[in-house]
Design an enzyme around this catalytic site. Structure first.
Site: not given
Lengths: 339, 340
Positions: A71, A140
């Site tokens: 990322e 998440h």
């Protein structure tokens, strides 16, 4: 218009938010060859939520680019590419993973234009999914938009509906600044009529989604739907006329629309799916206090997620999202004994 | 190593090395009269920057970290505008918004000086990506120190560059060897478990080279081949250029411990008297280059003095330009957060 190869673009024009953003990507990639899509599983797989389906087949591996699980470098690469002529749409699968891109986002992307005195721009869109629901657990499910809105140089956009999502996404791609586009996964499948053709919704423009005269609910993203449902009940059961303002863009904030609504209604409550402490609900309440205190008939109220990690179990998780009932109850208290 | 450079190239490199050296000597002096945030000297590493740019073309892009003066000057940026930027003045490259730590120059293709040492490497992969998409054969060079390898984004960016054959020259300047009195300055050294830095990119299938960064001819040979490979579409190359670290950085050790360079010390060692005499004789890339080029008859001593004088005049003018430039209007700080 998007090509026929895209299976999930529907013809009746009542389309989901997910499909609307996909349509915006098709159109923007079609009209500007510098627009590229970069992210984990965005290519042949079509996205883990099928949110990029068909793009790879249409635009090929040179412009729809699958990446390793990196990322930080994916986003850093997108910033460098944007400085050198690309217009990347970079997808970070879960908003929680923004923690991994924070250095590139805060220390590079947000500052390039300013530090270079306009020498370089960073025209990119960071697209990410946020929101609570479906037992995805503490890593998440976070909604970290207030973090991002705190940083000068970043634009933060959070659509609540399909038509807005399409128009705002197109504006984000054409913007010459880093724009973070956050979609609540729980809104992905909400349908509405989305007009064909070119409809750009300017960033930093809030929308009055329901007109009212006695109280304003300010909300963003998924919370707008909670606000609208509450407004209906408030009218039917308590005869309270509620205005609902969808902020749509957190940064820059459309302060003018906020204050003009409060001038009219005299009461304000701010609703958000992110944390309450140090978040946007406090920011908007303070802005109202600074600018239109004299118009207020009641203290500005707030409803947001409690300050705890998002738990896993459905019963625990339910506590995180302000409910319609909570909004109705909270607004009712602002009218004292009269309701 | 045999010098594959022609006379004009060698003279250009000499001028760049002198310019960088005199600029930074001036900067240390400037620091006595002005209070500015940081500086990090490139002295002792000039041969690398001054030579790498010889293999580039004007449309290539460059990035660096905060030991950046040498890279920018080598690329041809204006020293006066650099002084102005370092002093936070309106005529600076970034109108005083970046300072020495964030000097950029769009015209020179200088995208970024990153304050986060690994950050420039991530951006460089992106610049390489955009250049590859454009398909015009341009490449991106990123300079970074050995310490940058300690940050994770560098590994990720190198992995992406290797996987996608991005046109990036990873120019790692390893100045960690034999640092002079590192303890005195108290500045940190890199700590990397790999026995050789260039082994790290090698494990990612990146073509990796090791070169004496103070040897102009050696750097030129390695970098020219690397750039040619990259430009041909063969993916990134990693060059580890090692050099002896020069002391001096602000705020850790704002002092020019090795004194102002006398070019004549290349042939007259009696001019060197300080405690770092042996270091200068053996490792100073500028003195080494002058010594070698005099032996090969590239220029006479008089020509050398003449070039040095001209550059010193240029630096004096640059300093005056920077000092004469106005401070920006405080209110102007509020402008330009977003691009139009």
């Amino acid at each position: 218009m998007p090509p026929d190869s895209s299976a999930n673009i529907q013809s009746d024009r009542n389309i989901t938010l997910k499909a609307a953003v996909l349509e915006a990507m098709f159109e923007e990639m079609k009209c500007d060859e510098n627009v590229v899509l970069i992210g984990e599983d965005v290519g042949a797989a079509g996205g883990v939520f099928k949110q990029t389906e068909g793009l790879f087949e249409t635009f090929g591996a040179d412009r729809v680019i699958d990446t390793p699980i990196s990322e930080s470098a994916i986003f850093g690469l997108s910033v460098g590419a944007a400085m050198a002529g690309s217009r990347p749409i970079v997808e970070v699968m879960f908003g929680d993973f923004l923690t991994l891109v924070m250095d590139q986002l805060v220390n590079q992307a947000a500052k390039v234009h300013y530090m270079s005195a306009g020498g370089f721009n960073v025209p990119l869109v960071l697209r990410t999914g946020i929101g609570i629901g479906g037992s995805l657990g503490p890593q998440h499910s976070q909604s970290l938009h207030s973090w991002l809105a705190h940083i000068p140089g970043l634009k933060v956009v959070m659509p609540s509906s399909a038509a807005d999502a399409k128009g705002l996404f197109k504006a984000a791609v054409r913007d010459n600044n880093p724009v973070i586009f956050m979609e609540d996964r729980m809104t992905y499948n909400l349908k509405e009529h989305v007009p064909t053709g070119e409809k750009i919704i300017p960033l930093a423009s809030a929308a009055v989604k329901r007109k009212g005269v006695e109280v304003t609910i300010f909300a963003i993203s998924r919370a707008v739907h909670t606000a609208l449902a509450a407004a209906e009940i408030l009218l039917e059961e308590k005869n309270i006329s509620t205005e609902v303002v969808d902020l749509r863009t957190l940064a820059p904030l459309d302060v003018e629309t906020i204050v003009s609504s409060v001038r009219k209604t005299g009461r304000a409550i701010v609703l958000d799916g992110g944390y309450k402490s140090f978040g946007i609900t406090g920011e908007i309440a303070a802005t109202i206090g600074e600018l239109v205190f004299d118009y207020l008939d009641a203290p500005v109220m707030r409803l947001a997620a409690p300050d705890i990690p998002v738990p896993y179990s459905p019963s625990l998780e339910s506590l995180m999202v302000p409910s319609v009932d909570q909004v109705v109850a909270k607004v009712s208290t602002m009218f004292g004994d009269s309701v | 190593m045999t010098n594959s450079l022609n006379i004009e190239q060698n003279l250009a490199i000499l001028d760049r090395m002198l310019l960088i050296r005199r600029f930074e000597e001036m900067l240390i002096d400037l620091d006595q009269d002005h209070d500015f945030g940081h500086y990090h000297l490139y002295i002792g590493e000039e041969a690398t920057g001054a030579t790498v740019v010889e293999s580039l073309i004007p449309t290539d892009l460059l990035l660096t970290t905060w030991r950046n003066h040498g890279h920018l000057l080598a690329r041809g940026t204006n020293p006066g505008r650099m002084v102005a930027e370092i002093l936070g003045r309106v005529d600076g490259y970034n109108k005083g918004r970046g300072g020495t730590l964030h000097l950029t120059d769009r015209e020179a293709g200088f995208l970024s000086t990153s304050g986060l040492v690994g950050g420039a490497v991530g951006l460089a992969a992106g610049a390489g990506f955009a250049l590859k998409q454009a398909g015009e054969g341009n490449i991106c060079v990123v300079f970074f120190g050995d310490g940058s390898l300690e940050e994770g984004v560098v590994f990720e960016a190198m992995n992406l560059a290797s996987l996608w054959s991005l046109p990036v020259l990873f120019m790692c300047e390893n100045n960690n060897s034999g640092a002079i009195s590192a303890q005195e300055g108290g500045f940190p050294s890199s700590e990397i478990a790999a026995s050789q830095i260039s082994d790290i990119p090698k494990s990612l299938n990146i073509n990796s080279k090791l070169v004496d960064g103070a040897d102009v001819a050696a750097v030129h040979t390695v970098v020219t081949e690397a750039v040619s490979n990259i430009r041909s579409g063969n993916g990134p190359v990693f060059v580890e250029a090692y050099s002896e670290r020069w002391p001096g950085s602000r705020p850790l050790w704002p002092e020019q411990a090795t004194g102002v360079t006398q070019v004549a010390s290349a042939w007259d060692e009696s001019l060197l008297t300080g405690e770092h005499k042996e270091w200068i004789i053996e490792f100073d890339p500028l003195i080494r280059f002058i010594r070698n080029q005099l032996a090969e008859g590239l220029f006479s001593k008089d020509e050398l003095f003449d070039r040095d004088r001209k550059i010193q005049t240029q630096i004096t003018e640059a300093r005056a330009f920077g000092e004469a430039s106005a401070l920006p209007d405080p209110q102007s700080a509020l402008d330009g957060v977003f691009a139009a």
